[in-house]
Design a protein around this motif. Structure first.
Motif, mmCIF file in Angstrom:
data_model
loop_
_atom_site.group_PDB
_atom_site.id
_atom_site.type_symbol
_atom_site.label_atom_id
_atom_site.label_comp_id
_atom_site.label_asym_id
_atom_site.label_seq_id
_atom_site.Cartn_x
_atom_site.Cartn_y
_atom_site.Cartn_z
ATOM 1 N N VAL A 112 1.011 -1.098 -0.017
ATOM 2 C CA VAL A 112 -0.030 0.102 0.096
ATOM 3 C C VAL A 112 0.914 1.294 0.110
ATOM 4 O O VAL A 112 0.662 2.156 -0.570
ATOM 5 N N ALA A 113 1.951 1.143 0.819
ATOM 6 C CA ALA A 113 2.813 2.429 0.766
ATOM 7 C C ALA A 113 3.393 2.730 -0.451
ATOM 8 O O ALA A 113 3.906 3.692 -0.896
ATOM 9 N N ARG A 114 3.566 1.392 -1.019
ATOM 10 C CA ARG A 114 4.490 1.595 -2.514
ATOM 11 C C ARG A 114 3.478 2.155 -3.516
ATOM 12 O O ARG A 114 3.900 2.770 -4.503
ATOM 13 N N MET A 115 2.046 1.859 -3.738
ATOM 14 C CA MET A 115 1.087 2.201 -4.280
ATOM 15 C C MET A 115 0.664 3.771 -4.194
ATOM 16 O O MET A 115 0.211 4.401 -5.117
ATOM 17 N N ALA A 116 0.980 4.141 -2.879
ATOM 18 C CA ALA A 116 0.511 5.507 -2.635
ATOM 19 C C ALA A 116 1.228 6.376 -3.287
ATOM 20 O O ALA A 116 2.282 6.099 -3.654
ATOM 21 N N PRO A 117 0.829 7.734 -3.920
ATOM 22 C CA PRO A 117 1.669 8.686 -4.757
ATOM 23 C C PRO A 117 2.615 9.175 -3.685
ATOM 24 O O PRO A 117 2.550 9.214 -2.569
ATOM 25 N N GLY A 118 3.767 9.380 -4.380
ATOM 26 C CA GLY A 118 5.085 9.570 -3.702
ATOM 27 C C GLY A 118 4.946 11.003 -3.034
ATOM 28 O O GLY A 118 5.503 11.184 -2.129
ATOM 29 N N THR A 119 4.155 11.827 -3.680
ATOM 30 C CA THR A 119 3.925 13.347 -3.278
ATOM 31 C C THR A 119 3.146 13.255 -1.671
ATOM 32 O O THR A 119 3.169 14.115 -1.026
ATOM 33 N N LEU A 120 2.501 11.779 -1.463
ATOM 34 C CA LEU A 120 2.117 11.998 -0.020
ATOM 35 C C LEU A 120 2.918 11.986 1.074
ATOM 36 O O LEU A 120 2.647 12.303 1.942
ATOM 37 N N PHE A 121 4.224 11.193 0.723
ATOM 38 C CA PHE A 121 5.258 11.306 1.374
ATOM 39 C C PHE A 121 6.307 12.396 1.516
ATOM 40 O O PHE A 121 7.050 12.480 2.356
ATOM 41 N N LEU A 122 6.187 12.966 0.596
ATOM 42 C CA LEU A 122 7.222 14.086 0.287
ATOM 43 C C LEU A 122 7.224 15.239 1.210
ATOM 44 O O LEU A 122 8.532 15.401 1.640
ATOM 45 N N LEU A 123 6.184 15.795 1.427
ATOM 46 C CA LEU A 123 6.129 16.830 2.592
ATOM 47 C C LEU A 123 6.632 16.367 3.836
ATOM 48 O O LEU A 123 7.787 16.931 4.405
ATOM 49 N N PRO A 124 6.094 15.364 4.510
ATOM 50 C CA PRO A 124 6.485 14.961 5.587
ATOM 51 C C PRO A 124 8.087 14.680 5.601
ATOM 52 O O PRO A 124 8.706 15.022 6.557
#
Lengths: 275, 359
Positions: A112-124
């Protein structure tokens, strides 16, 4: 009898046509990219496209003159190789344990973490790494790319581990092995082709990942794929240079995939059947 | 070498009790065969012994040690698996040496032990081959070799002959029996094949639904089955069961024919038997052909199976399909009428409701 063989023949022809069609769709952008890298910029965007042209190495020459291409290449290799190694180091034992215990939900979480868009993680991540003073370091890229590589390793290896008869692990237990020794001495050698497949896929995905490198790197740690963005200007884009850079960037994964294509296919098929 | 003791052993999978409570003592050096139909809990019991399954309740001792929480790797037990479970990436030599390496044994000692086991099992010429280059029988031998090099306290066998063809199975069966006599180690062998149980065991443990039905020597379980289940499971073809009631000095079958029991049972029928519904158990080989005997039962043969050494004749007895093993010299044919009588002292009586043997 005749009817069946006639149907089979038509199915065979249809298969061939579909395969050619799929091949053309997959190969066209790559061929286009390679051909364009040998054209002048105005020829790249010419309409109708020119199939016959006088090839030039000007784009490659410009590339080596204007861009520290080798340095970016070195950065890409450091980040990709390290994140692949880290992904393997964490993913292989995780896949083994998920297969051994038949508890797959942690593996699903990583997917799920892999499928989530990268932008989701980018800011944190940006905030986190800035606080840690790691923006622009190799480590910020290696750690973030491990989020890409680890799920690939887990999901490629899981069916390989599942495929080993459970009795082989049990025999090793009875023979006096601890779980770690079973993993190292029995399981890992038996999934060597899976390890190769997962390493290659992880390498390719990490090599081609653009977003994290764009934001978390600086001019010293910029990877090739992020550096290629330099060719896209606000007013105009150097298409010829961009295509030359893209060709060189695509070369290592292409060579790798060609060398190990037999392994790659059998590994992916196993995943498809068992997964 | 060690004895095994299971005391009030319970195994649950969720709410389901695979083994509801079991007591069994296996003395040192004994070759015990756990036998029963699929799902009877025999393999679960073996896996509990190996440490591959946990015990829900009760105590398990190997030698003097309570081993309930001891992992498989620390139990000093060797196991031969149904599918042999050889390590595919290792040669035969490496397979056999692996457990010894894990115990930190010296190279010379390992080499010596592997060679000795390979000699014993006649697999020396295969030592440098991988398992995939071996036949089923050879793999089976390697699996045994891997077990015996360790000189463990206990050997466990989980249906190791079931993947072999009939001829090879008979050969390996004999080899395992000979090996057990040579090694004199405690062995527990699981099988669903009663012939394997009868031919190999010092003692047989017959199981059904996780419960021990009878423990005894092969002769005991064959000649004095504790209940109808054991009587039907041990012996091939299976024992014939005829519903009967006591009538005077004989047994009345459901077709109202009376079987004179004088000289058939080793004891007199009791008064208590007269109120019970019973089943008469006669093994096919315990019918005697008694032409001219007024007490013999006349049966009409409808199927004949010549086996060479014997001939099996099928017939209906009081509406029940029954089989008798007779001499091939009689040359029986379908449609023949034959006079049969249970052999003296060989018939059994069971309570029709509880299945318990009436001795």
């Amino acid at each position: 009898m005749t009817e069946v063989s006639e149907t089979d023949r038509w199915m065979g022809r249809l298969n061939t046509v579909l395969l050619i069609l799929a091949g053309v769709i997959v190969i066209t952008p790559t061929v286009w990219m390679i051909l364009s890298s040998f054209k002048f910029s105005h020829e790249v965007t010419a309409y109708p496209p020119k199939l016959f042209f006088t090839p030039t190495l000007a784009n490659y020459a410009t590339l080596s003159e204007t861009t520290p291409f080798l340095h970016y290449g070195f950065n890409s290799i450091v980040v990709t190789a390290s994140s692949t190694a880290l992904g393997m180091l964490l993913g292989a034992p995780a896949a083994f344990v998920a297969s051994w215990t038949r508890i797959t939900w942690p593996a699903i979480v990583t997917l799920v973490a892999r499928m989530a868009p990268g932008t989701l993680f980018l800011l944190p991540w940006y905030v986190m790494f800035r606080h840690a003073g790691m923006i622009g370091s190799y480590w910020s890229l290696i750690l973030t790319h491990a989020v890409i590589t680890m799920p690939i390793v887990i999901w490629v290896l899981l069916p390989f581990f599942d495929n080993i008869p459970r009795s082989v692990f049990e025999a090793a237990q009875v023979d006096g092995c601890s779980p770690f020794r079973i993993f190292r001495r029995i399981a890992l050698p038996l999934v060597s082709s899976g390890l190769a497949v997962s390493a290659i896929l992880a390498f390719v995905f990490s090599w081609n990942y653009f977003l994290f490198a764009l934001v978390l790197s600086n001019s010293d740690t910029k990877t090739l794929i992020a550096a290629s963005f330099n060719f896209i200007g606000e007013g105009s884009t150097n298409w010829g240079g961009l295509m030359a850079a893209a060709t060189l960037i695509a070369l290592p994964p292409l060579i790798l995939a060609t060398i190990v294509q037999r392994w790659l296919i059998s590994g992916l098929t196993l995943g498809a059947v068992k997964g | 070498m060690a004895s095994i003791s299971m005391r009030n052993l319970v195994k649950h999978y969720g709410d389901f009790a695979v083994i509801p409570g079991l007591n069994l003592e296996i003395p040192d050096h004994e070759f015990v065969v756990l036998v029963g139909p699929s799902g009877c809990g025999k393999s679960t019991l073996l896996r509990i012994l190996a440490g591959l399954e946990t015990v829900t309740e009760g105590d398990l001792f190997i030698g003097e040690d309570r081993v309930n929480g001891v992992p498989a790797s620390k139990r000093d037990i060797a196991m031969v698996f149904q599918d042999y479970a050889l390590y595919p990436h290792m040669t035969v030599r490496q397979n056999m040496a692996f457990a010894l390496e894990m115990r930190g044994m010296g190279k010379d000692e390992i080499e010596q032990r592997v060679n000795r086991a390979a000699e014993l099992l006649d697999i020396r010429q295969y030592l440098d081959r991988r398992p995939k280059a071996l036949s089923g029988g050879q793999r089976q031998r390697v699996a045994m070799g891997r077990a015996i090099v360790r000189d463990p306290k206990v050997f466990l066998f989980d249906e190791p002959l079931s993947n072999l063809d009939a001829k090879l199975r008979a050969q390996v069966r004999a080899e395992i029996k000979a090996l057990s006599q040579q090694l004199r180690t405690t062995m527990v062998f699981v099988t669903h094949d009663q012939i394997e149980a009868m031919t190999m065991a010092d003692r047989i443990v017959v199981m059904k639904s996780g419960v021990i039905q009878q423990v005894g020597t092969p002769e005991e379980v064959y000649e004095q089955p504790a209940n109808r289940f054991v009587a039907g499971f041990i012996g091939s073809p299976a024992m014939n069961f005829i519903p009967v009631t006591v009538d005077g000095a004989g047994l009345r079958m459901e077709d109202d024919r009376i079987l004179n029991t004088a000289g058939i049972f080793s004891r007199e029928l009791q008064d208590a038997d007269k109120t019970r519904k019973l089943e008469l158990g006669i093994r096919p080989e315990h019918f005697t052909v008694a032409a001219g005997d007024p007490d013999a039962i006349k049966v009409d043969i409808h199927l004949v199976e010549p086996l060479g050494s014997d001939t099996l004749v099928h017939f209906k007895l009081a509406g029940i399909e029954a089989i008798a093993r007779v001499s091939p010299d009689l040359r029986p044919k379908p449609g023949d009428r034959m006079a049969l009588k249970p052999a003296s002292g060989k018939a059994h009586l069971f309570d029709a409701e509880t299945g318990e043997a009436i001795h």
